[in-house]
Design a protein around this motif. Structure first.
Motif, PDB file in Angstrom:
ATOM      1  N   ILE A 126       0.772  -1.201   0.058  1.00 53.83           N
ATOM      2  CA  ILE A 126      -0.077   0.009  -0.003  1.00 53.83           C
ATOM      3  C   ILE A 126       0.839   1.227  -0.169  1.00 53.83           C
ATOM      4  N   LEU A 127       1.911   1.131   0.770  1.00 55.23           N
ATOM      5  CA  LEU A 127       2.694   2.357   0.753  1.00 55.23           C
ATOM      6  C   LEU A 127       3.541   2.648  -0.534  1.00 55.23           C
ATOM      7  N   VAL A 128       3.874   1.348  -1.103  1.00 58.83           N
ATOM      8  CA  VAL A 128       4.564   1.630  -2.490  1.00 58.83           C
ATOM      9  C   VAL A 128       3.700   2.278  -3.490  1.00 58.83           C
ATOM     10  N   LEU A 129       2.330   1.625  -3.341  1.00 60.30           N
ATOM     11  CA  LEU A 129       1.381   2.263  -4.419  1.00 60.30           C
ATOM     12  C   LEU A 129       1.056   3.627  -4.154  1.00 60.30           C
ATOM     13  N   VAL A 183       3.269   5.951  -3.040  1.00 60.25           N
ATOM     14  CA  VAL A 183       4.312   6.750  -3.571  1.00 60.25           C
ATOM     15  C   VAL A 183       4.536   6.592  -5.129  1.00 60.25           C
ATOM     16  N   LEU A 184       4.074   5.592  -5.532  1.00 62.69           N
ATOM     17  CA  LEU A 184       4.238   5.362  -7.178  1.00 62.69           C
ATOM     18  C   LEU A 184       2.887   6.475  -7.764  1.00 62.69           C
ATOM     19  N   MET A 185       1.654   6.589  -6.984  1.00 67.83           N
ATOM     20  CA  MET A 185       0.752   7.281  -7.429  1.00 67.83           C
ATOM     21  C   MET A 185       1.199   8.876  -7.059  1.00 67.83           C
ATOM     22  N   ILE A 186       1.637   9.284  -6.352  1.00 66.88           N
ATOM     23  CA  ILE A 186       2.045  10.596  -6.080  1.00 66.88           C
ATOM     24  C   ILE A 186       3.394  10.924  -7.296  1.00 66.88           C
ATOM     25  N   ILE A 187       4.226  10.162  -7.439  1.00 69.37           N
ATOM     26  CA  ILE A 187       5.240  10.011  -8.400  1.00 69.37           C
ATOM     27  C   ILE A 187       4.609  10.346  -9.881  1.00 69.37           C
ATOM     28  N   PHE A 188       3.418   9.326 -10.161  1.00 72.68           N
ATOM     29  CA  PHE A 188       2.568   9.446 -11.438  1.00 72.68           C
ATOM     30  C   PHE A 188       1.902  10.622 -11.541  1.00 72.68           C
TER      31      PHE A 188
END
Length: 174
Positions: free
Chosen positions: A47-50, A52-57
């Motif tokens: 969930i944390l990785v997801l 962070v990836l959404m914020i980067i996207f």
């Protein structure tokens, strides 16, 4: 005195101010559903990785929109044009004609102007007729450019009035 009356109405009559109200808490109808808040469990790592990836996207998408605005605007407008919005169809025609956000392609511009003009868009009618008069390949029949310019002039396109008075009165619109 008024404070005493309010205080007395809020307290049960058989209890004094110093007594505990624990008995009243036990008599609540939903006491079984009241529970103390538990400490929340930590989110799993995926969930944390997801997140962070959404914020980067989102950040990369925002930067792309900032630096390539014309390209993004063209693609959004193009999507609305495919849905049948006449204003969007006219905008796509303008962008193809002038090469904003896309390579210049007068033939595609005339196709989009035709789609918007068929729905009654006055500026698209004017642009299609002028494109026909300038020699761009359109599917207009004889006399149709005069009708389009007249439609544009009737709907407030100033340039169409000038073309009607200068070109069409001399037979140049047929």
């Amino acid at each position: 005195m008024a404070d005493q009356d309010v205080r007395q109405r809020l307290l049960p009559r058989d209890k004094e101010e110093g007594e505990s109200l624990k008995d009243d808490f036990d008599n609540l109808p939903l006491k079984a559903k009241l529970k103390l808040a538990r400490k929340a469990k930590a989110d799993p790592m995926y969930i944390l990785v997801l997140e962070v990836l959404m914020i980067i996207f989102v950040a990369v998408g925002g930067l792309y929109c900032w630096f390539y605005f014309e390209n993004v605007h063209f693609h959004v407008t193009h999507a609305y044009a495919h849905l049948g919005y006449d204003v969007a169809q006219h905008q796509v025609g303008q962008r193809y004609l002038h090469g904003k956000g896309v390579d210049k392609h007068p033939q595609k511009a005339m196709e989009w102007f035709k789609k918007a003009a068929d729905q009654g868009h006055p500026h698209a009618s004017y642009n299609l007729a002028i494109g026909h008069l300038k020699g761009y390949k359109t599917d207009l029949k004889a006399g149709e450019s005069h009708r389009l310019i007249h439609h544009a002039a009737a709907n407030g396109v100033r340039e169409a009035h000038e073309v009607l008075n200068s070109v069409c009165t001399k037979g140049g619109c047929y």
